[in-house]
Design an enzyme around this catalytic site. Structure first.
Site, PDB file in Angstrom:
ATOM      1  N   SER A 146      51.902  66.610 -49.876  1.00 18.56           N
ATOM      2  CA  SER A 146      51.133  67.678 -49.218  1.00 18.56           C
ATOM      3  C   SER A 146      50.495  68.501 -50.327  1.00 18.56           C
ATOM      4  O   SER A 146      50.995  68.514 -51.456  1.00 18.56           O
ATOM      5  CB  SER A 146      52.077  68.577 -48.410  1.00 18.56           C
ATOM      6  N   TYR A 159      59.967  73.379 -46.694  1.00 19.80           N
ATOM      7  CA  TYR A 159      58.922  72.346 -46.758  1.00 19.80           C
ATOM      8  C   TYR A 159      58.355  72.273 -48.184  1.00 19.80           C
ATOM      9  O   TYR A 159      58.222  71.185 -48.753  1.00 19.80           O
ATOM     10  CB  TYR A 159      57.817  72.695 -45.756  1.00 19.80           C
TER      11      TYR A 159
HETATM   12  N1  LIG Z   1      48.972  66.882 -40.740  1.00 20.67           N
HETATM   13  C1  LIG Z   1      48.831  67.590 -41.844  1.00 20.67           C
HETATM   14  O1  LIG Z   1      48.018  68.549 -41.906  1.00 20.67           O
HETATM   15  C2  LIG Z   1      49.615  67.254 -43.075  1.00 20.67           C
HETATM   16  C3  LIG Z   1      49.285  67.902 -44.262  1.00 20.67           C
HETATM   17  C4  LIG Z   1      49.990  67.600 -45.414  1.00 20.67           C
HETATM   18  C5  LIG Z   1      51.001  66.676 -45.380  1.00 20.67           C
HETATM   19  N2  LIG Z   1      51.323  66.059 -44.210  1.00 20.67           N
HETATM   20  C6  LIG Z   1      52.415  65.087 -44.249  1.00 20.67           C
HETATM   21  O2  LIG Z   1      52.002  63.888 -43.637  1.00 20.67           O
HETATM   22  C7  LIG Z   1      53.132  63.199 -43.150  1.00 20.67           C
HETATM   23  C8  LIG Z   1      52.857  62.729 -41.719  1.00 20.67           C
HETATM   24  O3  LIG Z   1      52.738  63.848 -40.877  1.00 20.67           O
HETATM   25  P1  LIG Z   1      51.739  63.909 -39.639  1.00 20.67           P
HETATM   26  O4  LIG Z   1      50.808  65.021 -39.896  1.00 20.67           O
HETATM   27  O5  LIG Z   1      51.184  62.576 -39.328  1.00 20.67           O
HETATM   28  O6  LIG Z   1      52.711  64.421 -38.471  1.00 20.67           O
HETATM   29  P2  LIG Z   1      53.467  63.649 -37.308  1.00 20.67           P
HETATM   30  O7  LIG Z   1      54.462  64.624 -36.789  1.00 20.67           O
HETATM   31  O8  LIG Z   1      52.506  63.005 -36.381  1.00 20.67           O
HETATM   32  O9  LIG Z   1      54.177  62.479 -38.094  1.00 20.67           O
HETATM   33  C9  LIG Z   1      55.415  62.570 -38.695  1.00 20.67           C
HETATM   34  C10 LIG Z   1      56.112  61.265 -38.442  1.00 20.67           C
HETATM   35  O10 LIG Z   1      57.378  61.291 -39.110  1.00 20.67           O
HETATM   36  C11 LIG Z   1      58.327  60.790 -38.208  1.00 20.67           C
HETATM   37  N3  LIG Z   1      59.643  61.279 -38.541  1.00 20.67           N
HETATM   38  C12 LIG Z   1      60.088  62.556 -38.554  1.00 20.67           C
HETATM   39  N4  LIG Z   1      61.392  62.587 -38.865  1.00 20.67           N
HETATM   40  C13 LIG Z   1      61.765  61.297 -39.069  1.00 20.67           C
HETATM   41  C14 LIG Z   1      62.984  60.673 -39.414  1.00 20.67           C
HETATM   42  N5  LIG Z   1      64.108  61.385 -39.598  1.00 20.67           N
HETATM   43  N6  LIG Z   1      63.004  59.330 -39.539  1.00 20.67           N
HETATM   44  C15 LIG Z   1      61.883  58.588 -39.322  1.00 20.67           C
HETATM   45  N7  LIG Z   1      60.718  59.130 -38.990  1.00 20.67           N
HETATM   46  C16 LIG Z   1      60.658  60.469 -38.863  1.00 20.67           C
HETATM   47  C17 LIG Z   1      57.876  61.247 -36.825  1.00 20.67           C
HETATM   48  O11 LIG Z   1      58.483  60.478 -35.816  1.00 20.67           O
HETATM   49  C18 LIG Z   1      56.382  61.019 -36.950  1.00 20.67           C
HETATM   50  O12 LIG Z   1      56.054  59.692 -36.628  1.00 20.67           O
HETATM   51  C19 LIG Z   1      54.322  64.149 -43.274  1.00 20.67           C
HETATM   52  O13 LIG Z   1      55.081  63.800 -44.411  1.00 20.67           O
HETATM   53  C20 LIG Z   1      53.649  65.500 -43.476  1.00 20.67           C
HETATM   54  O14 LIG Z   1      54.457  66.401 -44.209  1.00 20.67           O
HETATM   55  C21 LIG Z   1      50.655  66.313 -43.051  1.00 20.67           C
END
Ligand SMILES: NC(=O)c1ccc[n+]([C@@H]2O[C@H](COP(=O)([O-])OP(=O)(O)OC[C@H]3O[C@@H](n4cnc5c(N)ncnc54)[C@H](O)[C@@H]3O)[C@@H](O)[C@H]2O)c1
Length: 258
Positions: A146, A159
């Site tokens: 991130s 986080y």
């Molecule tokens: N969306 C954003 O703006 C953003 C920004 C920076 C970083 N991220 C990072 O991107 C990654 C994906 O996030 P996203 O935005 O697609 O959100 P999201 O909530 O759609 O995806 C997160 C995924 O992680 C899975 N997950 C959570 N806990 C888990 C566990 N214990 N075991 C297995 N799977 C698990 C969830 O089921 C989901 O599929 C994350 O690491 C998040 O920190 C997202």
């Protein structure tokens, strides 16, 4: 025509939604066989499997694994080898966030975030590396960290700690695992349209000031993140290791004098 990931097998954690889903679809569309990991929603994983099949993508299997559990992560890698014959690419995407004032964060909240975002990355990478070492194969690890591996995010201390940990873990392992031909890099998204920030997307009082801070004036898409991950996972990125690649529409560079 040969595709970039023909013959390659990728595990994408948390790939039943959001960014992980887009990464699974993208890698599969370029020929990779994919292990779709889900924690609690098999229907999401099957949905992606169907999408990939309909688009003529690579072979897929779905495996239930909670990445905060070491035995689950080892099984995820094991299933890739047993059912698909290898595991060449690991995308550590699963992640959660828990917003709270620092003085209110409980041990349970802290453990939940660190166990998924940092411990999970640590031990699945260990399982991935052990198999490659035993089979004398190279590999690619791409962590979805991130902008908050570097940029402050008040009220999200756990986080930030987890993503900062993933930054240092990636740098350290790039040095230790380079001699095995294993590369590690982080992709650091800014604000991307996914379920994790649904609250933000629905709240104009928070969203509008954020948009004003993003030079490109919009949130990013999961598909844009997936394109960068695909590059880093490919042969073309063979000389890149130990780096973070920011994908944030310019957010992190946008400092203004008052
Ligand atoms: N969306 C954003 O703006 C953003 C920004 C920076 C970083 N991220 C990072 O991107 C990654 C994906 O996030 P996203 O935005 O697609 O959100 P999201 O909530 O759609 O995806 C997160 C995924 O992680 C899975 N997950 C959570 N806990 C888990 C566990 N214990 N075991 C297995 N799977 C698990 C969830 O089921 C989901 O599929 C994350 O690491 C998040 O920190 C997202």
């Amino acid at each position: 025509m040969a595709r970039r990931f023909d013959g390659k097998v990728a595990v994408v954690t948390g790939s039943s939604s959001g960014i992980g889903q887009a990464i699974a679809v993208r890698l599969a569309s370029e020929g990779a066989s994919i292990v779709i990991d889900y924690r609690s929603h098999p229907e999401g994983a099957v949905d992606i499997q169907n999408q990939i099949a309909a688009a003529g993508g690579g072979k897929t299997i779905t495996v239930q694994a909670d990445v905060s559990k070491v035995a689950d992560t080892a099984n995820l890698i094991e299933q890739a080898w047993q059912q698909l014959g290898s595991c060449d690419i690991l995308v550590n995407n699963a992640g959660i966030e828990n917003g709270a004032d620092f003085w209110n964060v409980t041990e349970e909240d802290y453990d939940a975030v660190l166990d998924v975002n940092l411990k999970g990355v640590f031990f699945i990478t260990q399982a991935f590396v052990r198999k490659l070492r035993d089979n004398k194969k190279p590999g690619r690890v791409v962590n979805i960290s991130s902008v908050h591996e570097d940029m402050v995010f008040p009220h999200f201390a756990s986080y930030c700690a987890s993503k900062g940990g993933v930054r240092m873990l990636m740098r350290d392992l790039a040095v230790e695992l380079g001699p095995l031909g294993i590369t590690l890099n982080n992709v650091a998204p800014g604000a991307i349209i996914t379920p994790i920030n649904k609250g933000l997307l629905d709240d104009h009082a928070k969203l509008d000031p954020l948009l004003r801070n993003i030079p490109l004036g919009r949130l990013g898409t999961s598909e844009e993140v997936a394109g960068l991950v695909a590059y880093l996972a490919s042969e073309e990125a063979g000389y890149i290791t130990g780096s973070t690649f920011i994908i944030d529409g310019g957010l992190i560079r946008n400092y203004h004098e008052q």
